[in-house]
Design a protein around this motif. Structure first.
Motif, short mmCIF file in Angstrom:
data_model
loop_
_atom_site.label_atom_id
_atom_site.label_comp_id
_atom_site.label_asym_id
_atom_site.label_seq_id
_atom_site.Cartn_x
_atom_site.Cartn_y
_atom_site.Cartn_z
N LEU A 23 0.73 -1.45 0.29
CA LEU A 23 -0.38 -0.11 -0.15
C LEU A 23 0.91 1.07 0.16
N LEU A 24 2.27 1.58 1.17
CA LEU A 24 2.93 1.96 0.81
C LEU A 24 3.98 2.85 -0.44
N ALA A 25 4.01 1.22 -1.22
CA ALA A 25 4.72 1.86 -2.60
C ALA A 25 3.99 1.68 -3.55
N SER A 26 2.88 1.46 -4.02
CA SER A 26 1.07 1.65 -4.97
C SER A 26 1.18 3.11 -4.38
N SER A 78 0.82 8.57 -6.64
CA SER A 78 1.02 9.90 -6.12
C SER A 78 2.41 11.03 -7.47
N LYS A 79 2.74 10.41 -7.77
CA LYS A 79 3.88 10.19 -9.05
C LYS A 79 2.24 10.38 -10.57
N LEU A 80 1.97 9.27 -10.22
CA LEU A 80 0.63 9.89 -11.87
C LEU A 80 -0.51 10.71 -10.97
N ASN A 81 -0.77 10.59 -10.45
CA ASN A 81 -1.49 12.27 -9.82
C ASN A 81 -1.08 13.47 -10.12
N GLY A 95 4.01 -8.36 -13.19
CA GLY A 95 4.08 -7.04 -13.19
C GLY A 95 3.15 -6.48 -13.91
N TRP A 96 2.68 -6.86 -14.78
CA TRP A 96 0.48 -6.62 -15.57
C TRP A 96 -0.13 -5.74 -13.47
N ILE A 97 -0.09 -6.74 -13.28
CA ILE A 97 -1.09 -6.63 -11.89
C ILE A 97 -0.27 -5.43 -11.56
N ILE A 98 0.69 -5.94 -11.03
CA ILE A 98 1.68 -4.12 -9.97
C ILE A 98 1.36 -3.00 -10.51
N CYS A 99 1.47 -3.16 -11.88
CA CYS A 99 1.19 -1.80 -12.73
C CYS A 99 0.25 -1.43 -12.31
N GLY A 100 -0.78 -2.16 -13.31
CA GLY A 100 -2.50 -1.71 -12.96
C GLY A 100 -3.40 -1.43 -11.86
N LEU A 101 -2.91 -2.57 -10.95
CA LEU A 101 -3.22 -1.74 -9.90
C LEU A 101 -2.89 -0.66 -9.66
N VAL A 102 -1.67 0.00 -9.62
CA VAL A 102 -1.23 1.66 -9.18
C VAL A 102 -2.91 2.50 -10.34
N TRP A 103 -2.57 1.79 -11.53
CA TRP A 103 -3.50 2.86 -12.94
C TRP A 103 -5.31 2.45 -12.07
N MET A 104 -5.36 1.34 -12.11
CA MET A 104 -6.97 1.48 -11.29
C MET A 104 -7.10 1.85 -9.91
N ALA A 105 -5.75 1.75 -8.91
CA ALA A 105 -5.78 2.65 -8.08
C ALA A 105 -6.28 4.33 -7.87
N SER A 106 -5.99 4.81 -9.04
CA SER A 106 -5.42 6.42 -9.20
C SER A 106 -7.25 6.25 -9.72
N ILE A 107 -7.52 5.65 -11.32
CA ILE A 107 -9.00 6.05 -11.50
C ILE A 107 -10.53 5.50 -9.74
N GLY A 152 -10.29 8.98 -8.15
CA GLY A 152 -10.10 9.44 -8.99
C GLY A 152 -12.11 10.15 -8.76
N ILE A 153 -12.64 8.64 -9.15
CA ILE A 153 -14.26 8.92 -8.96
C ILE A 153 -14.25 9.09 -6.96
N SER A 154 -13.01 8.50 -6.75
CA SER A 154 -14.01 8.39 -4.76
C SER A 154 -13.88 9.72 -4.79
N ASN A 155 -13.11 11.09 -5.09
CA ASN A 155 -13.09 12.22 -4.25
C ASN A 155 -13.67 13.15 -5.24
N LEU A 156 -14.46 12.45 -6.37
CA LEU A 156 -15.94 12.92 -7.37
C LEU A 156 -16.70 13.25 -6.64
N LEU A 157 -16.61 12.16 -5.76
CA LEU A 157 -18.28 11.86 -5.44
C LEU A 157 -18.04 12.78 -3.65
#
Length: 305
Positions: A165-168, A173-176, A270-282, A285-290
């Motif tokens: 959770l810390l690493a992701s 945050s970099k993606l943000n 590798g797909w899981i690790i990278c994809g989780l970061v993207w999905m968490a960001s999405i 973002g949806i949670s922040n909008l709500l």
């Protein structure tokens, strides 16, 4: 004189600040102070109604199919026993119990050949299992069968999950930051900050969806015996960490050779690790909008009362 002009300018800027900015500030203040009792009750009510709606939907969608499957399964057992009179019902039950126990340990065998069984606990498989554990996906198709493995899992996950959770979170945050830069670039075409954030989120979602869902689904469709629809479904179930376990990578099909299996496992990891970061960001973002919408509504309601 110059100081007076500067003061007037600041006052003017404060007076002409957009309603959205004031709305956002009110929402932020409300989120920091916490919701009042009635708004907490309203939020919980909405959450419970949403769960109730989901339960009703799944009930009416899945129940008919389950009933058909149960009837077909019963008919198949009766037909099988009729065609194999030498086999008793109790013997068939014992056979199925053995098969189910093996399946629960990730062993799928249709013959007595022990050489064709791909190990679930070689290094690359264990590495993938560790990824599934710390990311909390938990497919459930493979689990430690020994006391030592179960005890180690408890301590390993206790440290590994917060570490992931810390690493992701840092990667997110970099993606943000990229999202913020994207919002600035589209600011000229979309002047309102509210819609600018939505457009930036949609762009990040579209690009990530193409890479982590559609392209990945094409790979899974090629290697696994899944349709493209099933592969897209699997990508969402995995990257959202729902991890139902109805679909998971069958590594025995990973190219037909041990080298192919290893590279396929590494690709999925590798797909899981990278994809989780993207999905968490999405999802963030949806949670922040709500949150912005809900807290702004509660702030307005509080001001009126």
């Amino acid at each position: 004189m110059e100081m007076q002009q500067t003061g007037n300018k600041k006052t003017l800027e404060k007076d002409v600040s957009s309603p959205l900015e004031g709305e956002t500030n009110s929402a932020q203040t409300s989120s920091k102070d916490g919701l009042k009792g009635k708004w907490v009750a309203l939020l919980l009510l909405i959450y419970l109604l949403y769960i109730l709606l989901g339960g009703l939907a799944f009930h009416f969608i899945e129940s008919p199919n389950e009933e058909v499957s149960v009837n077909n399964h019963g008919d198949w057992i009766e037909a099988f026993l009729g065609n194999h009179s030498c086999l008793s019902r109790e013997e068939l039950k014992n056979l199925t119990d053995v098969i189910i126990r093996a399946y629960d340990q990730g062993i799928v065998k249709t013959d007595n050949d022990t050489t064709s069984q791909t190990s679930n606990w070689d290094f690359s498989s264990s590495l993938f299992f560790s990824t599934v554990v710390v990311t909390t996906i938990g497919y459930g198709n493979i689990a430690p069968a020994t006391v030592g493995g179960q005890i180690f899992l408890v301590f390993y996950a206790t440290i590994g999950i917060p570490l992931f959770l810390l690493a992701s979170g840092e990667l997110g945050s970099k993606l943000n930051i990229l999202n913020d830069k994207l919002s600035e670039k589209i600011g000229k075409k979309v002047p309102k900050a509210k819609y600018r954030s939505i457009v930036a989120l949609l762009i990040v979602f579209a690009v990530g969806y193409a890479i982590f869902s559609l392209c990945a689904a094409a790979v899974f469709t090629t290697i696994e015996s899944w349709s493209f629809r099933e592969s897209v479904y699997y990508t969402f179930i995995t990257l959202s960490t729902i991890g139902l376990g109805d679909y998971y990578p069958g590594f025995a099909a990973g190219g037909g050779t041990s080298t192919g299996v290893v590279f396929y496992r590494l690709f999925v990891t590798g797909w899981i690790i990278c994809g989780l970061v993207w999905m968490a960001s999405i999802l963030s973002g949806i949670s922040n909008l709500l949150s912005t919408v809900f807290y702004s509504k509660t702030a307005v309601g509080t001001m009126k009362t």
